[in-house]
Design a protein around this motif. Structure first.
Motif, PDB file in Angstrom:
ATOM      1  N   VAL A 173      38.305  16.236  19.453  1.00  0.00           N
ATOM      2  CA  VAL A 173      38.254  16.030  18.171  1.00  0.00           C
ATOM      3  C   VAL A 173      37.462  16.948  17.184  1.00  0.00           C
ATOM      4  CG1 VAL A 173      37.385  14.243  16.377  1.00  0.00           C
ATOM      5  CG2 VAL A 173      38.635  13.293  18.543  1.00  0.00           C
ATOM      6  N   THR A 174      36.439  17.218  17.943  1.00  0.00           N
ATOM      7  CA  THR A 174      35.543  18.240  17.113  1.00  0.00           C
ATOM      8  C   THR A 174      36.073  19.646  17.171  1.00  0.00           C
ATOM      9  OG1 THR A 174      34.083  18.615  19.194  1.00  0.00           O
ATOM     10  CG2 THR A 174      33.153  16.934  17.448  1.00  0.00           C
ATOM     11  N   ALA A 175      36.930  19.999  18.196  1.00  0.00           N
ATOM     12  CA  ALA A 175      37.391  21.499  18.057  1.00  0.00           C
ATOM     13  C   ALA A 175      38.551  21.330  17.299  1.00  0.00           C
ATOM     14  CB  ALA A 175      37.958  21.555  19.340  1.00  0.00           C
ATOM     15  N   ALA A 176      39.200  20.067  16.874  1.00  0.00           N
ATOM     16  CA  ALA A 176      40.196  20.066  15.883  1.00  0.00           C
ATOM     17  C   ALA A 176      39.874  20.117  14.520  1.00  0.00           C
ATOM     18  CB  ALA A 176      41.109  18.808  16.107  1.00  0.00           C
ATOM     19  N   GLY A 177      38.476  20.227  14.120  1.00  0.00           N
ATOM     20  CA  GLY A 177      37.928  20.367  12.925  1.00  0.00           C
ATOM     21  C   GLY A 177      37.392  18.862  12.206  1.00  0.00           C
ATOM     22  N   PHE A 239      37.675   2.729  25.680  1.00  0.00           N
ATOM     23  CA  PHE A 239      38.182   2.753  24.537  1.00  0.00           C
ATOM     24  C   PHE A 239      36.988   3.154  23.424  1.00  0.00           C
ATOM     25  CE2 PHE A 239      39.641   1.038  20.577  1.00  0.00           C
ATOM     26  CZ  PHE A 239      41.025   1.522  20.381  1.00  0.00           C
ATOM     27  N   VAL A 240      37.045   4.227  22.587  1.00  0.00           N
ATOM     28  CA  VAL A 240      36.170   4.727  21.802  1.00  0.00           C
ATOM     29  C   VAL A 240      36.809   4.567  20.203  1.00  0.00           C
ATOM     30  CG1 VAL A 240      36.952   7.035  22.106  1.00  0.00           C
ATOM     31  CG2 VAL A 240      34.717   6.403  21.353  1.00  0.00           C
ATOM     32  N   THR A 241      35.972   4.150  19.383  1.00  0.00           N
ATOM     33  CA  THR A 241      36.370   3.903  17.903  1.00  0.00           C
ATOM     34  C   THR A 241      35.604   4.864  17.225  1.00  0.00           C
ATOM     35  OG1 THR A 241      36.968   1.801  18.422  1.00  0.00           O
ATOM     36  CG2 THR A 241      36.813   2.477  15.983  1.00  0.00           C
ATOM     37  N   LEU A 242      36.014   6.000  16.596  1.00  0.00           N
ATOM     38  CA  LEU A 242      35.488   7.099  15.975  1.00  0.00           C
ATOM     39  C   LEU A 242      35.560   6.905  14.472  1.00  0.00           C
ATOM     40  CD1 LEU A 242      36.030   9.924  18.581  1.00  0.00           C
ATOM     41  CD2 LEU A 242      33.966   8.861  18.210  1.00  0.00           C
ATOM     42  N   LEU A 243      34.288   7.182  13.324  1.00  0.00           N
ATOM     43  CA  LEU A 243      34.546   7.331  12.240  1.00  0.00           C
ATOM     44  C   LEU A 243      34.336   8.914  11.937  1.00  0.00           C
ATOM     45  CD1 LEU A 243      34.816   6.152   9.470  1.00  0.00           C
ATOM     46  CD2 LEU A 243      32.300   5.934   9.562  1.00  0.00           C
ATOM     47  N   LEU A 244      35.455   9.585  11.465  1.00  0.00           N
ATOM     48  CA  LEU A 244      35.312  11.069  11.270  1.00  0.00           C
ATOM     49  C   LEU A 244      35.289  11.584   9.904  1.00  0.00           C
ATOM     50  CD1 LEU A 244      38.037  11.358  14.151  1.00  0.00           C
ATOM     51  CD2 LEU A 244      35.573  11.541  14.390  1.00  0.00           C
ATOM     52  N   ARG A 245      34.850  12.739   9.661  1.00  0.00           N
ATOM     53  CA  ARG A 245      35.019  13.234   8.659  1.00  0.00           C
ATOM     54  C   ARG A 245      35.466  14.770   8.773  1.00  0.00           C
ATOM     55  NH1 ARG A 245      30.346  12.619   4.116  1.00  0.00           N
ATOM     56  NH2 ARG A 245      31.903  14.246   3.100  1.00  0.00           N
ATOM     57  N   ARG A 246      36.095  15.539   7.796  1.00  0.00           N
ATOM     58  CA  ARG A 246      36.700  17.078   7.922  1.00  0.00           C
ATOM     59  C   ARG A 246      35.368  17.765   8.265  1.00  0.00           C
ATOM     60  NH1 ARG A 246      40.514  18.575  10.433  1.00  0.00           N
ATOM     61  NH2 ARG A 246      40.896  20.393   8.970  1.00  0.00           N
ATOM     62  N   SER A 247      35.051  18.865   8.975  1.00  0.00           N
ATOM     63  CA  SER A 247      34.075  19.517   9.128  1.00  0.00           C
ATOM     64  C   SER A 247      34.020  20.673   7.971  1.00  0.00           C
ATOM     65  CB  SER A 247      34.165  20.192  10.447  1.00  0.00           C
ATOM     66  OG  SER A 247      34.157  19.335  11.526  1.00  0.00           O
TER      67      SER A 247
END
Length: 247
Positions: A173-177, A239-247
């Motif tokens: 996920v982090t590698a994808a930005g 199962f993981v639930t992630l709250l993400l923002r664009r880097s």
């Protein structure tokens, strides 16, 4: 019996279609909706439980949901009407992967429905197309708690490469930005409650409707699912639930 109808029946006692407790769902929504006036989009909304919970108590928020299941969307419309949310919730019966919105959203959700897009990273790519500047994505995905056994793979109809471990999943996920700003790993109790609810709801429906043409299918599906969980992937699939923002 149609697969989508089976899923709707199986989630009657656990309307959030993921191994998450009510308290966890509430906490995730509080982190994802700090202002209370956000515009939300759920890609693969099912019966709309995330959106209905998000709108309740947030009178300035607005939401849209997309799903292919007529039975699930019927339940979503009924729940929306009962909660007097019709004027703030719009539902679309179509393929979430092909959905075109009229505007951007502050929060895009896809929890437990990444398969509809062909995996986690493709889901994030699709979500990004709908995201407003500074917005967040809430995504839920499976991962291997331990090396998958042949029994677990058979029960899930999966291959070892379908999921990674938790660290590798977050790394992808982090590698994808994307940057995680919050997350939750489902507990064993959350998993057990979800699976007992899934199989129990379907089994109870079959027992209560012995004359229905779909009762045999429902009973057999519940039994096979329970066996696959207990003898296969219990304690193996996380199962993981992630709250993400664009880097």
């Amino acid at each position: 019996m149609d697969r989508r109808l089976l899923s709707t029946l199986a989630h009657q006692d656990h309307p959030v279609a993921a191994p998450l407790s009510d308290a966890t769902v509430q906490r995730l929504l509080e982190r994802a909706l700090p202002r209370g006036d956000e515009r939300l989009l759920d890609l693969g909304c099912g019966a709309g439980e995330w959106l209905i919970r998000a709108l309740s108590g947030r009178p300035l928020a607005q939401a849209e949901g997309v799903d292919l299941s007529p039975s699930a969307l019927t339940k979503a419309r009924e729940a929306s009407a009962a909660a007097a949310l019709d004027d703030r919730l719009t539902l679309h019966e179509q393929d979430a992967a092909r959905f075109t919105a009229q505007h951007d959203f502050d929060l895009v959700l896809s929890v437990g429905s990444t398969h509809a897009f062909g995996g986690l990273l493709r889901t994030l790519t699709a979500a990004r197309e709908h995201l407003a500047a500074g917005g967040c994505v809430l995504v839920g995905e499976g991962f291997w708690e331990k090396e998958p056994t042949p029994a677990a793979l058979a029960a899930l109809d999966a291959s070892p490469g379908d999921f990674a471990d938790l660290a590798a999943t977050v790394g992808r996920v982090t590698a994808a930005g994307w940057t995680p700003v919050y997350g939750h790993v489902s507990t064993a109790d959350e998993w057990d409650d979800y699976e007992w609810s899934w199989t129990g709801s379907l089994s109870r429906w079959a027992l209560d409707h012995p004359g229905d043409p779909g009762s045999v299918t429902a009973r057999e599906t519940a039994a096979a699912h329970r066996e696959g969980w207990l003898r296969g992937y219990r304690g193996v699939l996380g199962f993981v639930t992630l709250l993400l923002r664009r880097s």
